[in-house]
Write a protein that holds these residues in place. Structure first.
Motif, PDB file in Angstrom:
ATOM      1  N   ASP A  29      12.035 -18.117 -13.772  1.00  0.00           N
ATOM      2  CA  ASP A  29      12.630 -17.443 -12.621  1.00  0.00           C
ATOM      3  C   ASP A  29      14.154 -17.493 -12.624  1.00  0.00           C
ATOM      4  O   ASP A  29      14.796 -16.759 -11.857  1.00  0.00           O
ATOM      5  CB  ASP A  29      12.116 -18.056 -11.321  1.00  0.00           C
ATOM      6  N   TYR A  30      14.732 -18.350 -13.458  1.00  0.00           N
ATOM      7  CA  TYR A  30      16.167 -18.572 -13.383  1.00  0.00           C
ATOM      8  C   TYR A  30      16.931 -18.153 -14.632  1.00  0.00           C
ATOM      9  O   TYR A  30      18.132 -17.884 -14.551  1.00  0.00           O
ATOM     10  CB  TYR A  30      16.443 -20.057 -13.093  1.00  0.00           C
ATOM     11  N   LEU A  31      16.262 -18.090 -15.770  1.00  0.00           N
ATOM     12  CA  LEU A  31      16.986 -17.762 -17.000  1.00  0.00           C
ATOM     13  C   LEU A  31      16.039 -17.258 -18.074  1.00  0.00           C
ATOM     14  O   LEU A  31      14.809 -17.347 -17.956  1.00  0.00           O
ATOM     15  CB  LEU A  31      17.759 -18.989 -17.503  1.00  0.00           C
ATOM     16  N   GLU A  32      16.645 -16.712 -19.118  1.00  0.00           N
ATOM     17  CA  GLU A  32      15.945 -16.311 -20.334  1.00  0.00           C
ATOM     18  C   GLU A  32      16.673 -16.918 -21.528  1.00  0.00           C
ATOM     19  O   GLU A  32      17.864 -17.248 -21.433  1.00  0.00           O
ATOM     20  CB  GLU A  32      15.932 -14.790 -20.487  1.00  0.00           C
ATOM     21  N   GLY A  46      20.709 -17.464 -27.188  1.00  0.00           N
ATOM     22  CA  GLY A  46      21.466 -17.040 -26.027  1.00  0.00           C
ATOM     23  C   GLY A  46      20.745 -17.407 -24.737  1.00  0.00           C
ATOM     24  O   GLY A  46      19.691 -16.844 -24.434  1.00  0.00           O
ATOM     25  N   PHE A  47      21.303 -18.369 -23.998  1.00  0.00           N
ATOM     26  CA  PHE A  47      20.789 -18.725 -22.676  1.00  0.00           C
ATOM     27  C   PHE A  47      21.484 -17.813 -21.671  1.00  0.00           C
ATOM     28  O   PHE A  47      22.720 -17.813 -21.586  1.00  0.00           O
ATOM     29  CB  PHE A  47      21.110 -20.184 -22.347  1.00  0.00           C
ATOM     30  N   ILE A  79      16.658 -25.532 -17.774  1.00  0.00           N
ATOM     31  CA  ILE A  79      17.234 -25.794 -19.091  1.00  0.00           C
ATOM     32  C   ILE A  79      16.380 -26.812 -19.855  1.00  0.00           C
ATOM     33  O   ILE A  79      16.183 -26.690 -21.075  1.00  0.00           O
ATOM     34  CB  ILE A  79      18.684 -26.296 -18.969  1.00  0.00           C
ATOM     35  N   GLU A  80      15.871 -27.804 -19.166  1.00  0.00           N
ATOM     36  CA  GLU A  80      15.028 -28.800 -19.844  1.00  0.00           C
ATOM     37  C   GLU A  80      13.762 -28.158 -20.403  1.00  0.00           C
ATOM     38  O   GLU A  80      13.343 -28.468 -21.527  1.00  0.00           O
ATOM     39  CB  GLU A  80      14.685 -29.920 -18.859  1.00  0.00           C
ATOM     40  N   ARG A 134      25.278 -30.869 -23.456  1.00  0.00           N
ATOM     41  CA  ARG A 134      25.645 -31.282 -24.817  1.00  0.00           C
ATOM     42  C   ARG A 134      24.599 -32.208 -25.423  1.00  0.00           C
ATOM     43  O   ARG A 134      24.146 -31.989 -26.554  1.00  0.00           O
ATOM     44  CB  ARG A 134      27.006 -31.995 -24.800  1.00  0.00           C
ATOM     45  N   LEU A 135      24.223 -33.227 -24.707  1.00  0.00           N
ATOM     46  CA  LEU A 135      23.271 -34.201 -25.237  1.00  0.00           C
ATOM     47  C   LEU A 135      21.860 -33.623 -25.301  1.00  0.00           C
ATOM     48  O   LEU A 135      21.150 -33.788 -26.301  1.00  0.00           O
ATOM     49  CB  LEU A 135      23.274 -35.471 -24.381  1.00  0.00           C
ATOM     50  N   LEU A 136      21.440 -32.945 -24.258  1.00  0.00           N
ATOM     51  CA  LEU A 136      20.090 -32.392 -24.212  1.00  0.00           C
ATOM     52  C   LEU A 136      19.821 -31.486 -25.407  1.00  0.00           C
ATOM     53  O   LEU A 136      18.723 -31.506 -25.983  1.00  0.00           O
ATOM     54  CB  LEU A 136      19.896 -31.616 -22.907  1.00  0.00           C
ATOM     55  N   LEU A 137      20.823 -30.690 -25.793  1.00  0.00           N
ATOM     56  CA  LEU A 137      20.655 -29.745 -26.901  1.00  0.00           C
ATOM     57  C   LEU A 137      21.199 -30.289 -28.220  1.00  0.00           C
ATOM     58  O   LEU A 137      21.307 -29.552 -29.195  1.00  0.00           O
ATOM     59  CB  LEU A 137      21.329 -28.420 -26.545  1.00  0.00           C
TER      60      LEU A 137
END
Length: 312
Positions: free
Chosen positions: A7-10, A52-53, A66-67, A99-102
């Motif tokens: 619902d918030y991003l692709e 591409g986010f 994002i998670e 940065r860390l998550l990705l």
């Protein structure tokens, strides 16, 4: 290819022969449509592999989404030899926050925000209308979000952007601040073009800070927004000079830039007691952008002041 959506991003994946991958995050003016992403044209010309986010609206990339997207794209990210995060404004925020998550090796952020939570950044009200407590709990960029190296590009004459940049650098290790004078909140646009973009990315990958400073000096001199930014900055201390710059370069200002210049120049006239001149400028600004509430409200306040002044 669309690889994640909610619902918030692709998230769009662009495969390519490059061993590294560019992970991009859009600015708020761009919104998801199922096939495009921020920086797509550059990635196509430079043949960069990309993720591409892209947000569906100005939502500053909520962490929960994002998670989930990171989990869905983990295999793609693992295949890359190097992960470069890249974004402007809300996208710059995301490039630093995740940065860390990705597992970023390099993050490149233009004019990022530390947060849009008014409690965290009381000095910046530009984006608070997009703050939603349910989506943005603990959204502030923190030391534990850091990974790799980060490069933050900003205009030191833009006081609010400068404060964000300095606060971020205090919180996140391995963050280099790169000033790009007189580019305002549009600093990223000074680096437009495939050659400039490649030079920027390669210098960041090499941690070539002297080279980045030289590149910043080079691009700022020919930046399209520079005459507007110089004129706008001059209003505070050198209003006559601002007027001369506006007369010379004003035809090249975008409509948004022109209205913003007129608004701030009118405020300086009000400060100097030149109410009639200020009123003329606000009327001109309203004619250019009738739906812009800023000049309209300021004109209403000014007219009330003129009436009060005439009665004394």
């Amino acid at each position: 290819m669309l690889v994640y959506s909610d619902d918030y991003l692709e998230v769009i994946h662009r495969p390519a022969s490059s061993s590294c991958i560019l992970v991009t995050f859009n600015e708020m003016e761009m919104q998801a449509n199922g096939s495009r992403f921020w920086g797509q044209r550059f990635c196509e010309k430079a043949d960069f592999a990309a993720l591409g986010f892209i947000s569906r609206r100005p939502n500053w990339f909520p962490a929960a989404s994002i998670e989930k997207a990171a989990a869905a794209t983990a295999a793609i990210l693992r295949q890359a030899s190097e992960r470069i995060l890249y974004g402007h404004s809300q996208g710059g925020y995301a490039a630093l926050r995740y940065r860390l998550l990705l597992n970023a090796d390099v993050a490149i952020a233009f004019c990022p925000q530390l947060s849009i939570d008014p409690a965290a950044v009381p000095f910046d009200g530009r984006f608070t209308r997009h703050f939603a407590p349910a989506l943005h709990a603990d959204m502030e960029i923190m030391p534990e979000h850091a990974a790799g190296r980060a490069y933050v590009f900003y205009d030191p004459f833009h006081a609010v952007d400068r404060m964000h940049a300095e606060w971020i650098a205090e919180k996140q290790r391995e963050t280099r601040l790169l000033p790009v004078h007189m580019t305002g909140h549009g600093t990223v646009r000074a680096f437009a073009g495939t050659a400039r973009g490649l030079a920027l990315i390669e210098s960041c990958r090499a941690d070539d800070v002297p080279g980045l400073r030289a590149l910043a000096r080079s691009v700022r001199t020919g930046a399209a927004m520079r005459p507007y930014q110089v004129a706008l900055t001059a209003i505070a201390r050198h209003p006559a000079w601002a007027d001369r710059l506006s007369a010379r370069f004003g035809n090249g200002f975008s409509s948004v830039e022109r209205v913003n210049f007129l608004y701030h120049r009118a405020n300086r006239h009000i400060r100097d007691g030149e109410l009639a001149t200020a009123r003329d400028l606000l009327v001109e600004a309203m004619a250019l952008q009738p739906n812009n509430l800023g000049p309209a409200r300021r004109l209403q306040e000014l007219d009330a002041r003129i009436v009060r002044t005439s009665r004394t």
